[in-house]
Design an enzyme around this catalytic site. Structure first.
Site, PDB file in Angstrom:
ATOM      1  N   HIS A   1       4.780   9.289   5.821  1.00  0.00           N
ATOM      2  CA  HIS A   1       3.538   9.475   6.573  1.00  0.00           C
ATOM      3  C   HIS A   1       3.165   8.193   7.314  1.00  0.00           C
ATOM      4  CE1 HIS A   1       1.294   7.245   3.577  1.00  0.00           C
ATOM      5  NE2 HIS A   1       1.617   8.101   2.616  1.00  0.00           N
TER       6      HIS A   1
ATOM      7  N   HIS B   1       3.521   4.690   5.554  1.00  0.00           N
ATOM      8  CA  HIS B   1       4.902   4.192   5.458  1.00  0.00           C
ATOM      9  C   HIS B   1       5.392   3.765   6.846  1.00  0.00           C
ATOM     10  CE1 HIS B   1       4.880   7.657   2.391  1.00  0.00           C
ATOM     11  NE2 HIS B   1       4.711   6.558   1.694  1.00  0.00           N
TER      12      HIS B   1
ATOM     13  N   CYS C   1      -1.555   6.132 -17.418  1.00  0.00           N
ATOM     14  CA  CYS C   1      -1.708   7.105 -16.324  1.00  0.00           C
ATOM     15  C   CYS C   1      -0.313   7.526 -15.888  1.00  0.00           C
ATOM     16  CB  CYS C   1      -2.467   6.512 -15.143  1.00  0.00           C
ATOM     17  SG  CYS C   1      -2.441   7.620 -13.705  1.00  0.00           S
TER      18      CYS C   1
ATOM     19  N   CYS D   1       0.345   6.840 -12.072  1.00  0.00           N
ATOM     20  CA  CYS D   1       0.645   5.445 -11.702  1.00  0.00           C
ATOM     21  C   CYS D   1       1.848   4.896 -12.467  1.00  0.00           C
ATOM     22  CB  CYS D   1      -0.530   4.521 -11.991  1.00  0.00           C
ATOM     23  SG  CYS D   1      -2.043   4.959 -11.162  1.00  0.00           S
TER      24      CYS D   1
ATOM     25  N   CYS E   1      -8.429   6.908 -14.685  1.00  0.00           N
ATOM     26  CA  CYS E   1      -7.572   6.041 -13.878  1.00  0.00           C
ATOM     27  C   CYS E   1      -8.329   5.656 -12.614  1.00  0.00           C
ATOM     28  CB  CYS E   1      -6.292   6.794 -13.513  1.00  0.00           C
ATOM     29  SG  CYS E   1      -5.417   6.022 -12.137  1.00  0.00           S
TER      30      CYS E   1
ATOM     31  N   HIS F   1      -6.288   7.375  -9.501  1.00  0.00           N
ATOM     32  CA  HIS F   1      -6.209   8.836  -9.399  1.00  0.00           C
ATOM     33  C   HIS F   1      -7.498   9.537  -9.820  1.00  0.00           C
ATOM     34  CE1 HIS F   1      -1.920   7.813  -9.375  1.00  0.00           C
ATOM     35  NE2 HIS F   1      -1.766   8.925  -8.717  1.00  0.00           N
TER      36      HIS F   1
ATOM     37  N   LYS G   1     -10.112   7.101   2.131  1.00  0.00           N
ATOM     38  CA  LYS G   1      -8.749   6.749   1.756  1.00  0.00           C
ATOM     39  C   LYS G   1      -7.766   7.809   2.265  1.00  0.00           C
ATOM     40  CE  LYS G   1      -6.105   5.542  -2.279  1.00  0.00           C
ATOM     41  NZ  LYS G   1      -5.953   5.643  -3.695  1.00  0.00           N
TER      42      LYS G   1
ATOM     43  N   LYS H   1      -1.813  11.268  -0.236  1.00  0.00           N
ATOM     44  CA  LYS H   1      -1.364  12.652  -0.353  1.00  0.00           C
ATOM     45  C   LYS H   1      -2.277  13.458  -1.265  1.00  0.00           C
ATOM     46  CE  LYS H   1       2.144  11.331  -3.700  1.00  0.00           C
ATOM     47  NZ  LYS H   1       1.566   9.998  -3.873  1.00  0.00           N
TER      48      LYS H   1
HETATM   49  N1  MSP Z   1       7.812   2.554  -4.489  1.00  0.00           N
HETATM   50  C1  MSP Z   1       6.696   1.701  -4.421  1.00  0.00           C
HETATM   51  C2  MSP Z   1       7.087   0.370  -3.795  1.00  0.00           C
HETATM   52  C3  MSP Z   1       8.189  -0.351  -4.510  1.00  0.00           C
HETATM   53  S1  MSP Z   1       8.659  -1.816  -3.661  1.00  0.00           S
HETATM   54  C4  MSP Z   1       9.695  -2.606  -4.714  1.00  0.00           C
HETATM   55  C5  MSP Z   1       5.616   2.326  -3.572  1.00  0.00           C
HETATM   56  N2  MSP Z   1       6.011   3.285  -2.739  1.00  0.00           N
HETATM   57  S2  MSP Z   1       5.020   4.125  -1.765  1.00  0.00           S
HETATM   58  O1  MSP Z   1       5.830   5.183  -1.220  1.00  0.00           O
HETATM   59  O2  MSP Z   1       3.828   4.495  -2.443  1.00  0.00           O
HETATM   60  O3  MSP Z   1       4.697   3.173  -0.591  1.00  0.00           O
HETATM   61  C6  MSP Z   1       3.643   2.244  -0.635  1.00  0.00           C
HETATM   62  C7  MSP Z   1       3.607   1.525   0.670  1.00  0.00           C
HETATM   63  O4  MSP Z   1       3.451   2.444   1.768  1.00  0.00           O
HETATM   64  C8  MSP Z   1       2.438   0.571   0.846  1.00  0.00           C
HETATM   65  O5  MSP Z   1       2.660  -0.670   0.243  1.00  0.00           O
HETATM   66  C9  MSP Z   1       2.384   0.463   2.331  1.00  0.00           C
HETATM   67  O6  MSP Z   1       3.451  -0.315   2.770  1.00  0.00           O
HETATM   68  C10 MSP Z   1       2.610   1.896   2.754  1.00  0.00           C
HETATM   69  N3  MSP Z   1       1.373   2.658   2.788  1.00  0.00           N
HETATM   70  C11 MSP Z   1       1.109   3.815   2.091  1.00  0.00           C
HETATM   71  N4  MSP Z   1      -0.122   4.252   2.444  1.00  0.00           N
HETATM   72  C12 MSP Z   1      -0.670   3.415   3.342  1.00  0.00           C
HETATM   73  C13 MSP Z   1      -1.841   3.423   4.117  1.00  0.00           C
HETATM   74  N5  MSP Z   1      -2.770   4.343   3.996  1.00  0.00           N
HETATM   75  N6  MSP Z   1      -1.989   2.431   5.040  1.00  0.00           N
HETATM   76  C14 MSP Z   1      -1.043   1.490   5.257  1.00  0.00           C
HETATM   77  N7  MSP Z   1       0.074   1.462   4.554  1.00  0.00           N
HETATM   78  C15 MSP Z   1       0.226   2.298   3.461  1.00  0.00           C
HETATM   79  O7  MSP Z   1       4.483   1.918  -3.687  1.00  0.00           O
END
Ligand code: MSP
Length: 442
Positions: free
Chosen positions: A20, A23, A128, A131, A145, A148, A297, A300
């Site tokens: 999304h 990412h 949790c 998490c 949590c 969540h 926020k 998902k």
């Molecule tokens: N798998 C772990 C990371 C492990 S790294 C060794 C993880 N994955 S995640 O799929 O949840 O991705 C988190 C990352 O996605 C955030 O750190 C950020 O880079 C990005 N984002 C997810 N949601 C976001 C927003 N709403 N805004 C900006 N970036 C965000 O955590």
């Protein structure tokens, strides 16, 4: 070619959700940084990938009625395809279910075990499942949590612990000695604040009776590795691990890029893990803020996730990339809306840049036979040349500070200079009747 080396990583994304906007933002910022360093002639290695183990993924796969591996294969491929469509220029793509990763994780675990950095202990606490971590009393909000907002479960079990607490003083010292280790400063302060309380040892295993989906501990296969301990090592395993020429070349120059949600594992667990394993610490931990939607926020679970690809397809990759780089101040949160995106694209791209391109090409075709004229520079040409040099300088300085919005603003100042007529006025409307001309976004 400069003799500088630049190794840049994004987080590896969980395979329990489709890619999304959040990412995409991190990955696009990383891509812009990687391209910028390649332009400067640096030797660049740009890594992204997927994080595929743990409770969360096992549960999501079970709900979908498929094996965790099949589920991970599908979502990991979706991420890869998203990055391809967004024009991301990563050099490697690591998956934590790959053998090359598992080998390095087990090697590091074995080294730490033999060095007495890991011990077997009992732990009880509020857990949790979302998490995949225990929460301390201080962190729990109304018995729930904090992330969540769902009830926690009390769990007691024997687990292996990494002696993280013994690195607390070292870590504080390191962060204080290197003021830009964690940047921007607000995140450095957050971590220093967190480190004012005693640091606990880190539980790094999960019993296989509860969770099968992980990397077995090399010294006790009744346990699998805690997902964060496994995931963080991707940054090293993707280079082949210590001793591999790629590791030796790139690791000393590593820059991590993450969102603020995963600050603690990267600013606390990871440095302690590296220190214990005798590996050098990263150069910088670069932390960005969160995209919010309607002031709330974006996640998902809230259900208002923006489908990044859909907007990139709708408005074009470059336009989408321009918007998110221009709109967010690196390190701070920003609000996302399609209206804001369209407004910026119309003003900056269609009007400013689009008209500049249109007018310049018309002038070149009509008055210079279709060839960019060379030769004696007029005072106007010199002014444009000076503005260009200023833009290159300012944009470069801003890029180095991760101030991407300022880098783009500096370039658009140049666009404004060229759009000015000889008297110095900016034409109110340069593209004929419709200000959006051929570059209409709406
Ligand atoms: N798998 C772990 C990371 C492990 S790294 C060794 C993880 N994955 S995640 O799929 O949840 O991705 C988190 C990352 O996605 C955030 O750190 C950020 O880079 C990005 N984002 C997810 N949601 C976001 C927003 N709403 N805004 C900006 N970036 C965000 O955590």
């Amino acid at each position: 070619m400069s003799d500088r080396v630049f190794y840049l990583t994004t987080p590896i994304y969980y395979v329990n959700a489709e890619p999304h906007l959040g990412h995409a933002y991190t990955t696009i910022v990383a891509d812009a940084m990687a391209r910028w360093h390649r332009l400067a002639g640096d030797r660049v290695w740009f890594l992204t990938g997927t994080d595929e183990h743990g409770d969360n993924i096992a549960q999501t796969a079970a709900r979908a009625g498929v094996s965790p591996q099949a589920y991970a294969d599908r979502i990991s491929a979706a991420f890869r395809e998203t990055w391809r469509r967004l024009g991301i220029t990563n050099d490697d793509y690591i998956r934590t279910t790959e053998d090359r990763h598992k080998k390095v994780v087990q090697k590091i675990l074995q080294t730490l075990w033999e060095a007495g950095e890991i011990y077997l202990g009992t732990y009880g606490g509020q857990y949790c499942f979302g998490c995949e971590r225990f929460y301390t009393e201080k962190e729990i909000v109304d018995g729930k949590c904090p992330d969540h907002l769902s009830p926690l479960t009390y769990i007691e079990e024997e687990n292996y612990f990494f002696k993280m607490s013994k690195y607390q003083a070292w870590l504080i010292d390191e962060i204080q000695r290197r003021p830009d280790l964690i940047r921007p400063e607000r995140y450095r302060n957050e971590i220093l604040g967190f480190l004012r309380d005693p640091l606990q040892d880190l539980s790094i295993s999960r019993p296989r009776t509860r969770l099968e989906w992980g990397i077995p501990l090399p010294f006790d296969d009744k346990y699998v590795t805690y997902v964060w301990f496994d995931a963080l090592i991707n940054y090293v395993s993707a280079l082949g691990g210590p001793g591999d020429p790629r590791y030796e070349t790139f690791w000393p120059h590593v820059e991590h890029l993450i969102g603020k949600d995963i600050l603690k594992p990267h600013a606390v667990y990871w440095p302690c893990m590296l220190k214990a394993a005798g590996l050098p610490l990263y150069r910088h931990l670069n932390v960005h803020g969160y995209w919010r939607i309607g002031g709330g926020k974006m996640s998902k679970s809230v259900g208002n996730v923006v489908e990044a690809l859909a907007l990139a397809d709708k408005y074009g990759n470059d336009a989408f990339r321009y918007f998110i780089m221009r709109e967010m101040v690196f390190g701070l949160d920003a609000d996302f809306s399609e209206e804001a995106l369209v407004a910026r694209l119309n003003a900056d791209l269609a009007n400013d840049l689009g008209n500049l391109a249109s007018r310049a090409s018309t002038l070149i075709v009509n008055f210079a036979g279709g060839v960019v004229p060379a030769g004696a520079a007029s005072p106007e040409d010199r002014a444009v040349g000076a503005a260009f040099e200023r833009a290159v300088r300012d944009a470069g300085a801003a890029m180095d500070e991760l101030a991407f919005h300022r880098a783009l603003a500096a370039i658009w100042e140049f666009v404004a200079v060229v759009n000015r007529d000889r008297a110095g006025a900016v034409p109110a409307r340069c593209g004929g009747e419709d200000p959006r001309g051929a570059w209409a976004y709406r």
